[in-house]
Scaffold this motif. Sequence first.
Motif, PDB file in Angstrom:
ATOM      1  N   PRO A 189     -11.579  31.124  13.203  1.00  0.00           N
ATOM      2  CA  PRO A 189     -10.181  30.717  12.968  1.00  0.00           C
ATOM      3  C   PRO A 189      -9.717  30.970  11.537  1.00  0.00           C
ATOM      4  CG  PRO A 189     -11.633  28.803  13.251  1.00  0.00           C
ATOM      5  CD  PRO A 189     -12.431  30.006  13.605  1.00  0.00           C
ATOM      6  N   LYS A 190     -10.648  31.029  10.586  1.00  0.00           N
ATOM      7  CA  LYS A 190     -10.275  31.296   9.191  1.00  0.00           C
ATOM      8  C   LYS A 190      -9.846  32.753   8.997  1.00  0.00           C
ATOM      9  CE  LYS A 190     -13.444  31.541   5.946  1.00  0.00           C
ATOM     10  NZ  LYS A 190     -14.501  31.165   4.954  1.00  0.00           N
ATOM     11  N   ASN A 191     -10.405  33.652   9.831  1.00  0.00           N
ATOM     12  CA  ASN A 191     -10.067  35.073   9.764  1.00  0.00           C
ATOM     13  C   ASN A 191      -9.682  35.562  11.161  1.00  0.00           C
ATOM     14  OD1 ASN A 191     -10.724  35.906   6.913  1.00  0.00           O
ATOM     15  ND2 ASN A 191     -12.700  35.046   7.500  1.00  0.00           N
ATOM     16  N   PRO A 192      -8.406  35.503  11.519  1.00  0.00           N
ATOM     17  CA  PRO A 192      -7.985  35.890  12.879  1.00  0.00           C
ATOM     18  C   PRO A 192      -8.341  37.324  13.249  1.00  0.00           C
ATOM     19  CG  PRO A 192      -6.232  34.712  11.737  1.00  0.00           C
ATOM     20  CD  PRO A 192      -7.280  34.991  10.720  1.00  0.00           C
ATOM     21  N   SER A 193      -8.569  38.184  12.260  1.00  0.00           N
ATOM     22  CA  SER A 193      -8.901  39.578  12.570  1.00  0.00           C
ATOM     23  C   SER A 193     -10.383  39.765  12.894  1.00  0.00           C
ATOM     24  CB  SER A 193      -8.526  40.481  11.389  1.00  0.00           C
ATOM     25  OG  SER A 193      -9.307  40.149  10.244  1.00  0.00           O
ATOM     26  N   HIS A 194     -11.191  38.705  12.764  1.00  0.00           N
ATOM     27  CA  HIS A 194     -12.625  38.807  13.007  1.00  0.00           C
ATOM     28  C   HIS A 194     -12.967  38.463  14.460  1.00  0.00           C
ATOM     29  CE1 HIS A 194     -14.125  38.408   8.560  1.00  0.00           C
ATOM     30  NE2 HIS A 194     -13.281  39.403   8.753  1.00  0.00           N
ATOM     31  N   ASP A 207     -18.114  25.798  12.860  1.00  0.00           N
ATOM     32  CA  ASP A 207     -16.844  25.670  12.150  1.00  0.00           C
ATOM     33  C   ASP A 207     -16.655  26.953  11.354  1.00  0.00           C
ATOM     34  OD1 ASP A 207     -18.165  25.393   9.568  1.00  0.00           O
ATOM     35  OD2 ASP A 207     -18.577  23.320  10.095  1.00  0.00           O
ATOM     36  N   GLU A 208     -15.626  27.008  10.527  1.00  0.00           N
ATOM     37  CA  GLU A 208     -15.296  28.276   9.879  1.00  0.00           C
ATOM     38  C   GLU A 208     -16.366  28.773   8.913  1.00  0.00           C
ATOM     39  OE1 GLU A 208     -12.480  26.560   6.292  1.00  0.00           O
ATOM     40  OE2 GLU A 208     -11.553  27.150   8.190  1.00  0.00           O
ATOM     41  N   ASN A 209     -17.301  27.906   8.502  1.00  0.00           N
ATOM     42  CA  ASN A 209     -18.333  28.318   7.552  1.00  0.00           C
ATOM     43  C   ASN A 209     -19.753  28.169   8.097  1.00  0.00           C
ATOM     44  OD1 ASN A 209     -16.510  28.874   5.344  1.00  0.00           O
ATOM     45  ND2 ASN A 209     -16.237  26.653   5.169  1.00  0.00           N
TER      46      ASN A 209
END
Length: 686
Positions: free
Chosen positions: A590-595, A657-659
């Motif tokens: 979710p932190k990087n939608p392009s990933h 989670d994002e990390n």
Amino acid sequence: MGEFEVHRVRFFGLVPAGVRCLACQPRGGRLALARTDGAVEVYNFAANYFQEKVIPGHEARSVEALCWAAGDRLFGAGLSGHITEYDLALLCVACSVDGCGGPIWSMAANSSGTQLAIGCEDGSVKLFQVVPGGIQFERNLDRRKGRILCLSWHPSDTHIAAGSIDFLRVFDVCSGQTLQRIMVNYHVLKVRRECIVWSIAFLSSGTVITSDSFGRVQFWDWQRGTLLESHTVSTSAVLSLAVSEKEDSIIVGTSTGATYQFQLLPVKMGSLEKRWVRTKPFQHHTHDVRAVAHSSTALISGGLDAQLVIRPLMEKMQKKGYDAALRKFTFPHRRLVSCARKARLLLFQFSQHLELWRLGSTDETGKDGEVLPLCRMPEHLVQLKSKGPEHIYCSCVSPCGGWVAYSTASRFHLYRVQYEGDGVSIKKVPKVPKLLLPAYQLQFSSDSGSLFVASARGSVHVLQLLEPGGCKHLHTFRPPSGSPEAVYLLASSADGHWLAAVGGDWAIHVYDLKCFKHHCTVPTYSCAVTALAIHPVTNNLVIAYSDQQLFEFSIPEKQYTAWSRMVQNCGLHRVWLERDSPITHITFNPKNPSHILLHDIYMFCVLDKSLPLPDNSALLMNQSTLKQLPETARQRQLHAFKICKKFQPLLFADLLDENCLVMVERPIMDIKTQLPLPIQQKKFGT
């Protein structure tokens, strides 16, 4: 690629069952495999050897023999004494008939697929006629003392060769009489040991080939009852044997884990006289090779070490490439692990029980690659045992960790899990709707308020989960055109609006969860879907296929995205397309939608859509190289694929989670330590 804190999990104690028998579909493109726990699997050659169907095992159903008949009908037989037909659309037993001869050790279909012959414990060979909807007993052939361990039909369907202990016999199918009885241990009478004929093949020339417990492969003239050739290939038993369709090549498997190929070759150049020559030895297994098969282009073997090995015949290959690569399959092409992200729990699925674990934690930070000490160890919270002999089809834990569901062939179970401090209480939800069966795949919604149940004939049931512990059936989705196949993959959107379902016909249907109706069907593709997921921001459906192609489909717009069209126009990297392991899970950051995060057994990949695709001249797996370059040079070599091969074999990977990532590995050596000791072989210099 970005930095993640990785939970490296190695306490999933999965030990895959060994391979017991194999059956290639005659003039077809599928391979059937039976394991020692009674499970039956079907692999599709055209779909990159993808494991497209799995029928879970049963404690009371051993499978000693498999064969295809009447085209695409699959039959199995075993020590229960029953002949079983499998329904490959509903993934269950279609019908079962008692063989009336005690345990069944062998089974074979004639060349036209209209008759089955079974070899029984009581020494009888019985014929059954394959009819619509089942099989019918036809008659017994001449019965003698000694169990029938192996069978083979003559290609003309007029004779049957049967192997037993110390003898092989040839029957006339019309009269049922024994025409020839050959003593296979005649030349070793001084050795007072039984000679077990483990496998047999009947060639159109009249030659009968046997493999036995003395480590020999022997060729017999059945009419004269004489030995033509004998090859000792092992100091222990030769357990399995298979012949190519053209009858010019043989593969045999031994109890030392070795396989050998024999080829029918001219005695000298230009000569019409031919002899069988042992040409190629292979050592791909560590334990008994109980099953072998010979397709038109490959040698296939399965061992008690759970490995399925497919070795292409290079002389049959038009050119070097992906089809010429050796393939080894140990783990299923489906997920046996599910994750409760919010609660940081993992649910492990075994054949007859589930394990719920809480991940460990750390307060430390460190550099890239550094192992951090745990302040809290992983904790085994719950073990759920499945009652009865049926093995578990599927299982899932909700994102909040408060619900656990699993299904067998005849039962669906839903549990409410409560956490009170360090204690855990679990309560079974009563009066679950019966219409849910059979359930082939389970998935909870992202808010843990609904449960989606993949079922038969393309249907998907939607359950509403109620507090403090109950459920209610809301709706059943069905494809508009109907489908005889079971649904085997599900994906739901994070906003609770969309649900995608994939059936055995490889069609992808998207349903609207707000108004409970069919939304659209993704354009059909010629390969099986191995994984799919819906992006939490864009509601784009990302699809991985068994030929390693990736597609992105916009659900709101009902069409492929511009990025997906660009991928198809430019093409993916050659090394990516040559991978032999299917993508089994897709998720997003979710932190990087392009990933896009995806993985197979041997690699974890972050696919960055904002970067260009690599061409075939670029190095695909270049992460270690990039770290050594200065920043300016690094920018010039960046491309979309960030691949990590540190975690192997990788059964599951997900973003907590994002990390934070969780990686579930199952090292092959950990599995081998739990297998029986293999037969020791003398090695040079030891």
